[in-house]
Motif scaffolding. Structure first.
Motif, PDB file in Angstrom:
ATOM      1  N   ARG A 166       9.340  11.724  -8.594  1.00 26.76           N
ATOM      2  CA  ARG A 166       8.832  11.445  -7.240  1.00 26.76           C
ATOM      3  C   ARG A 166       7.366  11.022  -7.274  1.00 26.76           C
ATOM      4  O   ARG A 166       6.556  11.646  -7.933  1.00 26.76           O
ATOM      5  N   ARG A 167       7.060   9.931  -6.651  1.00 28.75           N
ATOM      6  CA  ARG A 167       5.697   9.415  -6.535  1.00 28.75           C
ATOM      7  C   ARG A 167       5.587   8.728  -5.195  1.00 28.75           C
ATOM      8  O   ARG A 167       6.604   8.332  -4.627  1.00 28.75           O
ATOM      9  N   SER A 168       4.388   8.557  -4.685  1.00 35.71           N
ATOM     10  CA  SER A 168       4.228   7.730  -3.492  1.00 35.71           C
ATOM     11  C   SER A 168       4.127   6.288  -3.944  1.00 35.71           C
ATOM     12  O   SER A 168       3.174   5.916  -4.633  1.00 35.71           O
ATOM     13  N   ARG A 200       3.841   2.385  -3.213  1.00 33.67           N
ATOM     14  CA  ARG A 200       3.360   1.479  -2.154  1.00 33.67           C
ATOM     15  C   ARG A 200       3.802   0.037  -2.368  1.00 33.67           C
ATOM     16  O   ARG A 200       3.646  -0.790  -1.485  1.00 33.67           O
ATOM     17  N   GLN A 245      -2.609  -0.928   6.261  1.00 36.36           N
ATOM     18  CA  GLN A 245      -2.057  -0.546   4.949  1.00 36.36           C
ATOM     19  C   GLN A 245      -0.857  -1.459   4.628  1.00 36.36           C
ATOM     20  O   GLN A 245       0.134  -1.474   5.360  1.00 36.36           O
ATOM     21  N   MET A 298       1.624  -1.547   2.618  1.00 38.55           N
ATOM     22  CA  MET A 298       3.009  -1.131   2.276  1.00 38.55           C
ATOM     23  C   MET A 298       3.924  -1.170   3.492  1.00 38.55           C
ATOM     24  O   MET A 298       5.142  -1.213   3.355  1.00 38.55           O
ATOM     25  N   CYS A 344       6.548   6.048   0.608  1.00 33.37           N
ATOM     26  CA  CYS A 344       5.156   6.516   0.711  1.00 33.37           C
ATOM     27  C   CYS A 344       4.913   7.158   2.083  1.00 33.37           C
ATOM     28  O   CYS A 344       5.041   6.489   3.109  1.00 33.37           O
ATOM     29  N   PRO A 345       4.563   8.452   2.092  1.00 31.61           N
ATOM     30  CA  PRO A 345       4.219   9.097   3.367  1.00 31.61           C
ATOM     31  C   PRO A 345       2.904   8.539   3.882  1.00 31.61           C
ATOM     32  O   PRO A 345       2.030   8.187   3.093  1.00 31.61           O
ATOM     33  N   ILE A 346       2.755   8.471   5.184  1.00 33.23           N
ATOM     34  CA  ILE A 346       1.537   7.916   5.796  1.00 33.23           C
ATOM     35  C   ILE A 346       1.137   8.754   7.006  1.00 33.23           C
ATOM     36  O   ILE A 346       1.948   8.973   7.907  1.00 33.23           O
ATOM     37  N   ALA A 347      -0.120   9.193   7.008  1.00 34.91           N
ATOM     38  CA  ALA A 347      -0.619   9.904   8.188  1.00 34.91           C
ATOM     39  C   ALA A 347      -1.899   9.270   8.724  1.00 34.91           C
ATOM     40  O   ALA A 347      -2.504   9.792   9.655  1.00 34.91           O
ATOM     41  N   ALA A 348      -2.332   8.153   8.105  1.00 42.84           N
ATOM     42  CA  ALA A 348      -3.539   7.463   8.578  1.00 42.84           C
ATOM     43  C   ALA A 348      -3.098   6.284   9.443  1.00 42.84           C
ATOM     44  O   ALA A 348      -2.577   5.292   8.925  1.00 42.84           O
ATOM     45  N   TYR A 380       3.688  11.197  11.988  1.00 43.79           N
ATOM     46  CA  TYR A 380       3.885  11.001  10.547  1.00 43.79           C
ATOM     47  C   TYR A 380       4.819   9.815  10.336  1.00 43.79           C
ATOM     48  O   TYR A 380       5.695   9.565  11.165  1.00 43.79           O
TER      49      TYR A 380
HETATM   50  C1  LIG Z   1       0.380  14.215   4.867  1.00 43.62           C
HETATM   51  C2  LIG Z   1       0.240  13.028   3.950  1.00 43.62           C
HETATM   52  C3  LIG Z   1      -0.364  11.881   4.418  1.00 43.62           C
HETATM   53  C4  LIG Z   1      -0.475  10.760   3.589  1.00 43.62           C
HETATM   54  N1  LIG Z   1      -1.001   9.619   4.096  1.00 43.62           N
HETATM   55  C5  LIG Z   1      -1.096   8.532   3.316  1.00 43.62           C
HETATM   56  C6  LIG Z   1      -1.587   7.311   3.835  1.00 43.62           C
HETATM   57  O1  LIG Z   1      -1.901   7.186   5.016  1.00 43.62           O
HETATM   58  N2  LIG Z   1      -1.681   6.259   2.996  1.00 43.62           N
HETATM   59  C7  LIG Z   1      -1.318   6.331   1.678  1.00 43.62           C
HETATM   60  O2  LIG Z   1      -1.429   5.331   0.971  1.00 43.62           O
HETATM   61  N3  LIG Z   1      -0.816   7.478   1.160  1.00 43.62           N
HETATM   62  C8  LIG Z   1      -0.702   8.578   1.937  1.00 43.62           C
HETATM   63  N4  LIG Z   1      -0.180   9.728   1.432  1.00 43.62           N
HETATM   64  C9  LIG Z   1       0.265   9.781   0.035  1.00 43.62           C
HETATM   65  C10 LIG Z   1      -0.760  10.508  -0.830  1.00 43.62           C
HETATM   66  O3  LIG Z   1      -1.865   9.676  -1.043  1.00 43.62           O
HETATM   67  C11 LIG Z   1      -0.085  10.908  -2.150  1.00 43.62           C
HETATM   68  O4  LIG Z   1       0.926  11.862  -1.885  1.00 43.62           O
HETATM   69  C12 LIG Z   1      -1.084  11.509  -3.128  1.00 43.62           C
HETATM   70  O5  LIG Z   1      -2.004  10.537  -3.566  1.00 43.62           O
HETATM   71  C13 LIG Z   1      -0.386  12.112  -4.345  1.00 43.62           C
HETATM   72  O6  LIG Z   1       0.378  11.105  -5.017  1.00 43.62           O
HETATM   73  P1  LIG Z   1       1.960  11.220  -5.212  1.00 43.62           P
HETATM   74  O7  LIG Z   1       2.585  11.414  -3.874  1.00 43.62           O
HETATM   75  O8  LIG Z   1       2.346   9.914  -5.840  1.00 43.62           O
HETATM   76  O9  LIG Z   1       2.208  12.385  -6.102  1.00 43.62           O
HETATM   77  C14 LIG Z   1      -0.028  10.830   2.245  1.00 43.62           C
HETATM   78  C15 LIG Z   1       0.577  11.993   1.787  1.00 43.62           C
HETATM   79  C16 LIG Z   1       0.745  13.076   2.625  1.00 43.62           C
HETATM   80  C17 LIG Z   1       1.465  14.302   2.134  1.00 43.62           C
END
Ligand SMILES: Cc1cc2nc3c(=O)[nH]c(=O)nc-3n(C[C@H](O)[C@H](O)[C@H](O)COP(=O)(O)O)c2cc1C
Length: 247
Positions: free
Chosen positions: A66-68, A70, A159, A161, A213-217, A238
């Motif tokens: 699992r990774r985020s 983009r 963003q 993605m 990829c989760p996003i909260a921004a 979210y």
């Molecule tokens: C609550 C939350 C908000 C996040 N918001 C963003 C975001 O807006 N943009 C983004 O590129 N990644 C976002 N991420 C992804 C994180 O940057 C990412 O989980 C973190 O760098 C760790 O990397 P991984 O998920 O690949 O292990 C978010 C993750 C979480 C849990």
């Protein structure tokens, strides 16, 4: 007192603690319940195929990979793949006390105080547009047809993605659904609930060869406007993008 301790974050956590010697009190008055499910009865419905739960996927492998992600590929998802993701997110797995539909992810008080929307860009045989996920009937309800790539990307601070993804899944907080029981403490629980849902999607995506990829921004009210929700009692909280992995 340090200035940062006077801000909203500290104030909220301090003000919503449970104490053994005194109950949490507030002046919120009666809080009306919006009911456990939101429906769009006049919308066109796209039934989702039942998930194939016989596929065997290695959980340890999914956790390790699992990774985020983009940079997803331009390939479309099939409707079956989308259905599988939605089931991982919020599939109904049991009934309790008649009215409670228990799901793949836990929720404080089994209230599920959120609604799920999708911006579908690349799913085979599904027109591009904004949809609501009806959890009871396991169908998509179409709210607006069209290409909203630019609007969604701009609303998420540009963003990139968002415009690459096959699907953007968007969750709103249904504030009153949780506040009827937990009052001001509700805002601790809604993000926790959604963290579970989001992780289910991330793991299911890995298992199916997709990235997410989760996003909260994001600009909250831009998203609220795109989904036509009021931004107060229901407000976007979210998102997650999902797409096929690049080879
Ligand atoms: C609550 C939350 C908000 C996040 N918001 C963003 C975001 O807006 N943009 C983004 O590129 N990644 C976002 N991420 C992804 C994180 O940057 C990412 O989980 C973190 O760098 C760790 O990397 P991984 O998920 O690949 O292990 C978010 C993750 C979480 C849990």
């Amino acid at each position: 007192m340090a200035n940062y301790k006077k801000g909203l974050a500290f104030g909220y956590m301090q003000g919503t603690k449970y104490h053994r010697d005194r109950p949490m009190s507030d002046n919120l008055g009666a809080i009306p319940s919006p009911g456990p499910f939101k429906h769009y009865p006049d919308s066109e419905r796209i039934p989702l195929p039942q998930p194939d739960l016989s596929q065997s996927i290695n959980l340890w492998d999914c956790l390790a990979k699992r990774r985020s992600e983009r940079n997803t590929a331009p390939d479309p998802l099939s409707l079956e793949e989308l259905a599988q993701l939605m089931w991982a997110a919020q599939g109904v797995t049991a009934r309790a006390g008649g009215a409670f539909l228990l799901r793949t992810a836990p929720s404080a008080g089994a209230l599920y105080p959120f609604e799920t929307y999708l911006y579908i860009d690349k799913v085979e045989d599904v027109p591009k547009g904004i949809y609501h996920f009806n959890v009871q009937d396991f169908v998509l309800e179409r709210l607006k047809e069209g290409d909203f790539n630019r609007a969604f990307t701009a609303a998420a601070l540009g963003q990139p993605m968002l415009s690459r993804a096959a699907v953007v899944i968007i969750w709103t907080a249904m504030m009153l659904r949780c506040m009827t029981k937990y009052r001001d403490r509700a805002m601790r629980y809604i993000p926790m609930d959604l963290g579970h849902v989001c992780q289910n999607i991330q793991l299911a995506a890995v298992g199916m060869g997709m990235g997410s990829c989760p996003i909260a921004a994001f600009y909250d009210d831009d998203f609220n406007e795109l989904l036509a929700v009021d931004g107060e009692e229901e407000t976007v909280i979210y998102l997650i993008t999902v797409g096929k992995l690049n080879p």
